[in-house]
Design an enzyme around this catalytic site. Structure first.
Site, PDB file in Angstrom:
ATOM      1  N   HIS A 128      40.020  34.397  50.101  1.00 56.30           N
ATOM      2  CA  HIS A 128      39.535  35.037  50.458  1.00 56.30           C
ATOM      3  C   HIS A 128      38.327  35.231  51.595  1.00 56.30           C
ATOM      4  O   HIS A 128      37.634  33.677  51.601  1.00 56.30           O
ATOM      5  CB  HIS A 128      38.508  34.036  48.791  1.00 56.30           C
ATOM      6  CG  HIS A 128      36.762  34.613  48.179  1.00 56.30           C
ATOM      7  ND1 HIS A 128      37.188  36.134  47.837  1.00 56.30           N
ATOM      8  CD2 HIS A 128      36.306  34.719  47.395  1.00 56.30           C
ATOM      9  CE1 HIS A 128      35.772  36.236  46.790  1.00 56.30           C
ATOM     10  NE2 HIS A 128      35.354  35.239  46.870  1.00 56.30           N
ATOM     11  N   SER A 166      32.036  37.322  49.781  1.00 60.15           N
ATOM     12  CA  SER A 166      32.074  37.599  48.267  1.00 60.15           C
ATOM     13  C   SER A 166      30.774  37.812  47.484  1.00 60.15           C
ATOM     14  O   SER A 166      30.060  39.185  47.906  1.00 60.15           O
ATOM     15  CB  SER A 166      31.894  36.043  47.530  1.00 60.15           C
ATOM     16  OG  SER A 166      32.866  35.552  45.893  1.00 60.15           O
ATOM     17  N   ASP A 180      43.858  37.417  47.786  1.00 59.27           N
ATOM     18  CA  ASP A 180      42.423  37.153  47.126  1.00 59.27           C
ATOM     19  C   ASP A 180      42.186  38.067  46.265  1.00 59.27           C
ATOM     20  O   ASP A 180      42.599  39.729  46.161  1.00 59.27           O
ATOM     21  CB  ASP A 180      40.976  37.253  47.518  1.00 59.27           C
ATOM     22  CG  ASP A 180      39.992  37.058  47.339  1.00 59.27           C
ATOM     23  OD1 ASP A 180      39.624  36.720  45.962  1.00 59.27           O
ATOM     24  OD2 ASP A 180      38.818  37.844  48.148  1.00 59.27           O
TER      25      ASP A 180
END
Lengths: 510, 510
Positions: free
Chosen positions: A464, A187, A439
Site C-alpha cells: 500500500h 489510498s 496490496d
C-alpha cells in the site's frame, strides 16, 4: 495496539448489522504506517513543518445561510526547499489529506520531503475536513460528529473544493499565482489527488495517486478482489501457511463453543482478561493478516508496533516453522505476534480496546454515504471463510446508525469509473496511478496506462503506497526504480508547464 | 412586450442598490428568441417532444437529512430519429437547460432537431432546477423561492449533477449505456454544456457551447467589454446613429426634469398612462438597444415581437432616415419601434409591466450568489453614459434582498477560467465554443482554439447563439458554414467514440 484495526475485519465472520457496523468503522485503513524515525532522526513533526489554519467555507455548492458558516482548516507548510520563493515560480507540492490527522500522513509521506529539494518545491499538507483539528461547527468534534445534520457536510466533493479554495488563496497570498501545483496522495488521499487533477486541472498540473482504488465502486471491481489478493499474498509465501490459516476459523469456532473453550483461546493468544469472544478473536487475527498484507513492505517499518521486512513471509515462517509449539493456535499466535508484538513488549492483547489514535472515526460516515467500497466477498478458495459480499448489510447498518441511505452510485456518477480506459483515452492528462500488487486495494486501482500522460506504475512486489514512504538504504531496486520514474514524470510535467508559461503571454488578454 | 426585458438595463443610469436590483433581475437574457413558426409549421411544442419527469435528489454534495429530499425534474424527449434504438448505440443529444422554461429553449434550438436525423440521435432537453416545472419543495415555486434557505440549492454545480444523474439513469432504463451523449447549450446553457464536458467526460463525449461567456468572471473579461460591443454594433452601422443615441440620454434627463417634460416624453414614445419616469424610459430604450444587438440575426426572427433581419441596421435606419419627424425623440421612437413594435400593433408601451413569460426570475438569485458576470462598465466612448462597473452595487443589492453575500471567485475556482488557453492546452477535449462577435456576450467567450479538439468557432457577423436556431432558406453562407462545421466536428467525435468502443472490449474487466 488499538483494537480499531480489528474492526475492519469482523465482517468476514458474520453478516449481522452490528458486525457490519464494526466492519465499516475505519473501513479504509489507509496509510497506516508510522514515520520512519530512522530517517526523521530526532526531528519531531513540528520541526518538519509549520502548522497553520485557513478559514474555510462550510458548503461550497449551496447558498443557504448555513452554507456560509466557516471553520478553521489546518494545513502544514514547509518552505525550506522553496527555491527563490514566489519570484521564480517554483512549484508547490500538495498532499490532499485523507481520513485522519494530517500530521500522521505528512510524517508518512517521505517521498515529498525527499523530492522537494530536487524541484525546490514548497510543501503543503492539507487536512481533510472533519479530521484532526479541522472540525466544522466551532472546532468541536463532538458537535461536528453529533448527528447527520452536522456530519452532512463531510464528503469528498466538499473536501476537493476545500483544497482548491485553500490552494488558490494561498498562492495569491504568497504572490505565487504562476507556481505549478502537483498533488500527491495515498489510498483515499490518492483517490482525492487523482480526482483533484481531473476536476481542478486549473489548480493542479498533475497528480501522483498512490494506491488509489478509484475503481472499487459499483461492482466495477469484484467484491472478491480484496480478499483474493490477501489470499494470494499468503499462498505465494507458503501453501501450508495458507491452509493452516484457512482451516483455523472453524477450529476457533469449535473451541469457543466448548465449555471452557474461551479460556483455552484466551490462554493460547494471551488475550487480556477484560473481554473475549470467538468473533472478536477471529476479527483480531483477520485484522493482523489484512494489515500485514497491506503493509507487506520490503524493509522494516513502524506501524502501530514495529514490523519486520516482508512481514507476510515472517508470519508464514511463524506458522510453518513454529518456535512455541505445534498446534494450530500456537502457530497462529506466532503469526499474530509478528504483527501485534514484534518487539515482544506486550503482556496481553486487549480485544475491547477501541481507541482511535489517528482520528479515523469519520470514515464510518463516509462509508455510509458515498464511499461504498465493497471488499467483503470471499470465494471458496479464500484464506477467510467463504461468504458473499452484502451491500444490504451496509445499508442496514447505515440506516440504523445514522438513519441515512448510502448513495452507492454517486461517486462513479460524479468522478467516473466505468470504462475509465475508454473515457479518459482522449481526456485529461498528468496522473500517475501507482499500485503495488501485494496490496489488497490494488484490485480497485488503475493498472494499465490510459494514455501517454495518464500512466499506471505497477509494482508486483509493492504494498500500500510504498512509493510515498521515506526511502531507506535497504530499499530494493524495483522500489528505487518506481520512485525515480515518478520523479522523471513529475519533472516532465513541470518542464512542460514552464515551457507553456513562457510562451503564453500572448494569450493573457483573451 | 414585457418590461422584464427592460430591467436588465436600468443599471446603466444609476448605481443605487434599487436600480441594481432591477438590473440583475433577469441579468442574463439568454436565448431570448421564439421558435421559428415558419419552420415548425403548425406543430406545437408538444408535438416536437414528450414531456416527462425524473425524481431528482435535492442536494448531491452533502448528506444531511434535507439533502435526501427529492423533486420532480422535467425533461423533454424526442425519439423520432433515434436510429435502431439502444441496440445500435445511436447517440443521445442533450440540451443542458438554462435559466427558464425548458420548452422555450427546446423550441429555439432547431439545430438539434435538424441534426438529429443526420446522426439518428435521441433528443433530450433537461430543465434546470428551480425553473419551469422543475421546482423543488413540492413543486411549488412559491415555496422554492420563499427565502435563501429554500433557494440555497439553486446553483450551477447542483444543476450539472442533476444532468449527470438523470442522463445515466435514463441510459440505464433505455438499455443504452454505450450510446454516446453530446451536450448542447446556448448562453448560460452553453456554459453548462462546456462545464459538463469538462467535469463529466464519462457522461458526455463532447459539447457544443454556444455563446457561453465562461470567461466573464473575476475581471478576466473587462466589465467594459459588453457595452463596448453594443457600441461597436451600432457604430459599425452608422456613426450618426451612434451619436444620436449617445447624446439622447442627457436630452431625456433634461426633458424629464422640466415642468411637463414627462408628458412630452410620454407622448413622444407612446408610453401608457399608468407609469413613466426618465429612468424607466432610458431603461426601456437601453433594453431595446441591448437585446437588438444580442439578437442581431441575419434573418427575420420572432422575439417577443417579430424582428426584421439585421435589426441593428434597421434601428439605425430609423434614426438616420426618420419617417416620423426629425427631432431626437422621434428618431429614437422609430428605433424603439423596430424592437418593440415591428408589427405596428402596439397602442402604448407599459413601462410598469414586469411580467416574466419565460420564468427567468431565478436568475436574480444566481446573480447574487455565484454568477457574478459584470457587464456594467461604460467607457467615455460608450453608446451609453460613461460609468464604472460596480461590484459593490451587486453586493449591496444581494445583501439587502437575500441577506446573502455573493461568492465572486467561486465559479473560476471550481470551473477554471484564468489562463484557460494554457490550462486546457493539454487537458480535456471535444468542446466547440461558438461565438458571434455582434453579441455583447462574446467578449467573455473562448475566441481562439485552445487545442485541436477544444475549438473556437467565431463568426464576425454572428449574434447570440445564432448557430443553434432553426435554419431558414435565407441564412447567409457564413451561418451555413458554421453549422456545417459543427456537424462535421460532432461527427468526428462520434466516429472516434465508436472506433474506441469497438476496440475496447479488452479493457472491460480492468
Amino acid at each position: 495496539m488499538a483494537i480499531w484495526l480489528l474492526l475492519l475485519f469482523l465482517h468476514l465472520f458474520s453478516s449481522s448489522a452490528v458486525t457490519t457496523a464494526k466492519n465499516i468503522r475505519h473501513g479504509f485503513p489507509s496509510s497506516i504506517v508510522q514515520p520512519e524515525q530512522r530517517i526523521l532522526g530526532s526531528k519531531t513533526g513540528h520541526e518538519l513543518y509549520e502548522e497553520k489554519f485557513f478559514t474555510q467555507i462550510l458548503d461550497h455548492f449551496n447558498y443557504n445561510p448555513q452554507s456560509y458558516e466557516t471553520f478553521q482548516q489546518r494545513y502544514l507548510i514547509n518552505d525550506n526547499y522553496w527555491g527563490g520563493g514566489a519570484d521564480k515560480n517554483a512549484p508547490i507540492f500538495v498532499y490532499t489529506g485523507n481520513e485522519g490527522d494530517i500530521e500522521w500522513f505528512a510524517q508518512n509521506t517521505g517521498f515529498m520531503f525527499e523530492t522537494a529539494p530536487i524541484f525546490k518545491a514548497l510543501l503543503l499538507f492539507i487536512e481533510h475536513r472533519y479530521y484532526g483539528k479541522s472540525m466544522p461547527f466551532g472546532g468541536s468534534k463532538e458537535r461536528a460528529y453529533a448527528n447527520s445534520s452536522t456530519l452532512g457536510y463531510l464528503s469528498a466533493t466538499q473536501a476537493l473544493a476545500d483544497y482548491a479554495t485553500l490552494i488558490l488563496d494561498l498562492k495569491k497570498n504568497l504572490t505565487a499565482i504562476d507556481s505549478p501545483v502537483v498533488v500527491f496522495g495515498g489510498s483515499y488521499g490518492g483517490m482525492l489527488a487523482a480526482w483533484f487533477r481531473l476536476k481542478y486541472p486549473h489548480v493542479a498540473v498533475g497528480a501522483l495517486a498512490s494506491s488509489a482504488p478509484i475503481l472499487n465502486f459499483d461492482n466495477i471491481t469484484s467484491p472478491f478482489s480484496f480478499n483474493n489478493i490477501i489470499t494470494h499474498d499468503f499462498r505465494s509465501e507458503s501453501e501450508n501457511c495458507y491452509k493452516v490459516i484457512k482451516r483455523s476459523w472453524q477450529e476457533i469456532d469449535d473451541t469457543a463453543a466448548k465449555p471452557g473453550g474461551l479460556e483455552i483461546l484466551r490462554k493460547s493468544f494471551r488475550i487480556c482478561k477484560n473481554y473475549i469472544s470467538g468473533e472478536a478473536l477471529k476479527g483480531w487475527l483477520g485484522t493482523a493478516y489484512t494489515y500485514t498484507a497491506m503493509t507487506d513492505y520490503p524493509t522494516p517499518t513502524n506501524f502501530l508496533a514495529p514490523l519486520p521486512a516482508y512481514p507476510v513471509k515472517q508470519m508464514c515462517k511463524a506458522i510453518d516453522d513454529p518456535k512455541t509449539g505445534n498446534n494450530t493456535f500456537e502457530k497462529l499466535y506466532g503469526a499474530a505476534n509478528v504483527y501485534y508484538n514484534y518487539t515482544g513488549d506486550a503482556t496481553c492483547f486487549d480485544l475491547a480496546d477501541d481507541s482511535d489514535p489517528h482520528g479515523l472515526g469519520g470514515w464510518t460516515w463516509q462509508a455510509c454515504t458515498e464511499m461504498i467500497l465493497l471488499t467483503d466477498g470471499n470465494t471458496e478458495d479464500s484464506i477467510f471463510p467463504p461468504n458473499n459480499y452484502s451491500y444490504n448489510d451496509r445499508f442496514v447498518f447505515c440506516k440504523d446508525n445514522y438513519n441515512i441511505e448510502p448513495r452507492p452510485t454517486w461517486i462513479p456518477t460524479q468522478f467516473g469509473a466505468h470504462n475509465i480506459y475508454r473515457v479518459l483515452k482522449r481526456f485529461g492528462s498528468n496522473i500517475i496511478f501507482f499500485n503495488g500488487l501485494r496490496d489488497p486495494w490494488s484490485g480497485g486501482g488503475v493498472l494499465k496506462d490510459i494514455s501517454k500522460s495518464l500512466v499506471a506504475i505497477v509494482a508486483k512486489e509493492g504494498a500500500h503506497h510504498v512509493d510515498l514512504r521515506f526511502s531507506t538504504s535497504e530499499d530494493p531496486k524495483w522500489l528505487e526504480d518506481v520512485r525515480n520514474r515518478e520523479v522523471r514524470i513529475i519533472s516532465k510535467w513541470l518542464s512542460q508547464y514552464y515551457r507553456t508559461l513562457a510562451h503564453s503571454s500572448d494569450y493573457y488578454n483573451n
